[in-house]
Design a protein around this motif. Structure first.
Motif, mmCIF file in Angstrom:
data_model
loop_
_atom_site.group_PDB
_atom_site.id
_atom_site.type_symbol
_atom_site.label_atom_id
_atom_site.label_comp_id
_atom_site.label_asym_id
_atom_site.label_seq_id
_atom_site.Cartn_x
_atom_site.Cartn_y
_atom_site.Cartn_z
ATOM 1 N N ALA A 78 0.886 -0.918 0.000
ATOM 2 C CA ALA A 78 0.000 0.000 0.000
ATOM 3 C C ALA A 78 0.925 0.958 0.000
ATOM 4 N N MET A 133 10.753 -3.292 1.431
ATOM 5 C CA MET A 133 9.541 -3.559 2.201
ATOM 6 C C MET A 133 9.586 -2.829 3.529
ATOM 7 N N THR A 134 8.505 -2.126 3.858
ATOM 8 C CA THR A 134 8.378 -1.464 5.151
ATOM 9 C C THR A 134 7.146 -2.006 5.859
ATOM 10 N N VAL A 135 7.319 -2.425 7.097
ATOM 11 C CA VAL A 135 6.221 -2.975 7.890
ATOM 12 C C VAL A 135 6.102 -2.191 9.179
ATOM 13 N N SER A 145 3.642 -2.090 12.797
ATOM 14 C CA SER A 145 2.583 -2.646 13.621
ATOM 15 C C SER A 145 2.888 -2.294 15.069
ATOM 16 N N PRO A 146 1.920 -2.484 15.998
ATOM 17 C CA PRO A 146 2.199 -2.185 17.408
ATOM 18 C C PRO A 146 3.352 -3.015 17.967
ATOM 19 N N ARG A 147 3.589 -4.208 17.410
ATOM 20 C CA ARG A 147 4.636 -5.082 17.921
ATOM 21 C C ARG A 147 6.013 -4.711 17.394
ATOM 22 N N GLN A 148 6.075 -4.244 16.148
ATOM 23 C CA GLN A 148 7.372 -4.057 15.522
ATOM 24 C C GLN A 148 7.249 -3.236 14.251
ATOM 25 N N SER A 149 8.292 -2.475 13.975
ATOM 26 C CA SER A 149 8.356 -1.735 12.723
ATOM 27 C C SER A 149 9.755 -1.881 12.157
ATOM 28 N N GLY A 150 9.852 -1.843 10.854
ATOM 29 C CA GLY A 150 11.165 -1.952 10.240
ATOM 30 C C GLY A 150 11.079 -1.998 8.742
ATOM 31 N N SER A 151 12.236 -1.886 8.107
ATOM 32 C CA SER A 151 12.335 -1.975 6.654
ATOM 33 C C SER A 151 13.388 -3.003 6.294
ATOM 34 N N PHE A 152 13.183 -3.679 5.176
ATOM 35 C CA PHE A 152 14.146 -4.671 4.732
ATOM 36 C C PHE A 152 14.028 -4.855 3.234
ATOM 37 N N PRO A 188 1.702 -1.347 -10.791
ATOM 38 C CA PRO A 188 2.044 -0.378 -9.754
ATOM 39 C C PRO A 188 3.446 -0.633 -9.221
ATOM 40 N N GLN A 189 4.188 0.433 -8.997
ATOM 41 C CA GLN A 189 5.520 0.289 -8.419
ATOM 42 C C GLN A 189 5.488 0.383 -6.903
ATOM 43 N N ARG A 190 4.324 0.686 -6.363
ATOM 44 C CA ARG A 190 4.163 0.723 -4.902
ATOM 45 C C ARG A 190 2.811 0.127 -4.534
ATOM 46 N N VAL A 191 2.833 -0.791 -3.582
ATOM 47 C CA VAL A 191 1.623 -1.463 -3.119
ATOM 48 C C VAL A 191 1.581 -1.337 -1.599
ATOM 49 N N ILE A 192 0.451 -0.903 -1.078
ATOM 50 C CA ILE A 192 0.324 -0.689 0.369
ATOM 51 C C ILE A 192 -0.894 -1.431 0.889
ATOM 52 N N PHE A 193 -0.721 -2.097 2.021
ATOM 53 C CA PHE A 193 -1.863 -2.699 2.683
ATOM 54 C C PHE A 193 -1.951 -2.186 4.104
ATOM 55 N N ARG A 194 -3.180 -1.899 4.538
ATOM 56 C CA ARG A 194 -3.427 -1.508 5.923
ATOM 57 C C ARG A 194 -4.482 -2.438 6.507
ATOM 58 N N ASN A 195 -4.141 -3.066 7.608
ATOM 59 C CA ASN A 195 -5.075 -3.898 8.364
ATOM 60 C C ASN A 195 -5.460 -3.103 9.604
ATOM 61 N N ARG A 196 -6.664 -2.548 9.598
ATOM 62 C CA ARG A 196 -7.048 -1.628 10.670
ATOM 63 C C ARG A 196 -7.159 -2.288 12.044
ATOM 64 N N PRO A 197 -7.836 -3.458 12.187
ATOM 65 C CA PRO A 197 -7.941 -4.069 13.516
ATOM 66 C C PRO A 197 -6.583 -4.396 14.127
ATOM 67 N N GLU A 198 -5.622 -4.833 13.291
ATOM 68 C CA GLU A 198 -4.282 -5.160 13.777
ATOM 69 C C GLU A 198 -3.367 -3.941 13.830
ATOM 70 N N GLU A 199 -3.862 -2.799 13.322
ATOM 71 C CA GLU A 199 -3.064 -1.581 13.224
ATOM 72 C C GLU A 199 -1.748 -1.866 12.513
ATOM 73 N N ALA A 200 -1.829 -2.680 11.454
ATOM 74 C CA ALA A 200 -0.645 -3.089 10.705
ATOM 75 C C ALA A 200 -0.659 -2.464 9.316
ATOM 76 N N MET A 201 0.539 -2.093 8.861
ATOM 77 C CA MET A 201 0.704 -1.523 7.528
ATOM 78 C C MET A 201 1.941 -2.133 6.889
ATOM 79 N N ALA A 202 1.836 -2.448 5.612
ATOM 80 C CA ALA A 202 2.995 -2.911 4.854
ATOM 81 C C ALA A 202 3.058 -2.144 3.549
ATOM 82 N N MET A 203 4.248 -1.690 3.188
ATOM 83 C CA MET A 203 4.447 -0.975 1.925
ATOM 84 C C MET A 203 5.554 -1.660 1.139
#
Length: 267
Positions: free
Chosen positions: A23, A69-71, A73-80, A219-234
């Protein structure tokens, strides 16, 4: 420095990077950015929209890519860094690394799900159905393929309500819980959203920065947001090769590596 601390979080990250919880920062086009609307706009039917989306990409059989990839969430954030290979009807393979060191390798086949966490020296194993049940996400090969490349399309079997503004189509399901935003110039979905019965947003997928690759708009960029988990991945592609020859899905795991089975799995 972000690390893959837990198997559960690694599984979440793996599914995120697979485009399964898929996303950037833009959604539908804003006025004046993309001239050239088709003459029939805004009178296309849902069936016509489906065919126009599918017609550009139904012959694609696989891809190979390198991405960032960038992730979060409440547990962890980071890029790799992520290396991705996929056959549309068969397997999805990923290798995730930071600073040149591999942290995890993922393999999704037609019926099985494997994550080799090299930092914790363990392999998570389960069926695709179990992974989907645990994560409430589509994890089949075809669904992963369409999400990774932004090729998803409203099902022709649903009685979609079609609406439009000055630039985009909006296809809404009879329940009102699913909505696809379609760019009629590229004939690509630029946003997918799913809501709960009370209208709260559950998940959102965004597809942006489109580029023509071998005659296909990707698309050269794809993003997902999971609202209940407060998680995002780009996922941001650095290179992308469509229909490459000799795709390999090596998943060599050292002998004796402990296995962790998903709920309801058994050795």
């Amino acid at each position: 420095m972000a690390r893959f601390h837990s198997s559960r979080h690694l599984l979440l990250a793996a599914v995120l990077v697979a485009g399964l919880f898929i996303a950037g920062c833009s959604g539908p086009r804003s006025a004046g950015t993309a001239p050239g609307l088709p003459e029939a706009f805004p009178e296309h039917s849902a069936g016509q929209i489906h065919k126009l989306i599918e017609g550009q990409s139904d012959t694609l059989s696989g891809f190979r890519a390198r991405a960032r990839m960038t992730v979060r969430s409440p547990r962890q954030s980071g890029s790799f860094n992520a290396e991705v290979r996929q056959s549309r009807q068969d397997s999805l393979w990923m290798r995730m690394s930071r600073f040149g060191f591999e942290g995890a390798r993922v393999l999704i086949t037609r019926d099985s799900f494997f994550v080799h966490n090299r930092l914790e020296n363990q392999v998570m194993v389960g069926t695709v159905d179990e992974a989907q049940s645990l994560l409430a996400a589509p994890v089949t090969a075809e669904e992963a393929f369409t999400n990774m490349l932004g090729l998803l399309s409203p099902s022709p079997d649903v009685n979609w309500k079609v609406g439009a503004d000055s630039l985009n189509y909006f296809l809404t399901s009879p329940s009102g819980r699913e909505t696809y935003t379609v760019d009629p110039i590229r004939w690509r979905v630029v946003r997918y959203a799913r809501t709960a019965d009370d209208g709260d947003l559950l998940e959102e997928r965004l597809f942006t920065d489109f580029k023509m690759i071998d005659g296909v708009s990707i698309p050269q960029r794809v993003i997902f947001r999971n609202r209940p988990e407060e998680a995002m991945a780009m996922l941001t592609y650095e290179s992308l090769d469509l229909d490459p020859e000799n795709l390999s899905f090596d998943f060599d795991v050292p002998s004796g590596t402990p296995r962790v089975f998903l709920p309801a799995s058994s050795p």
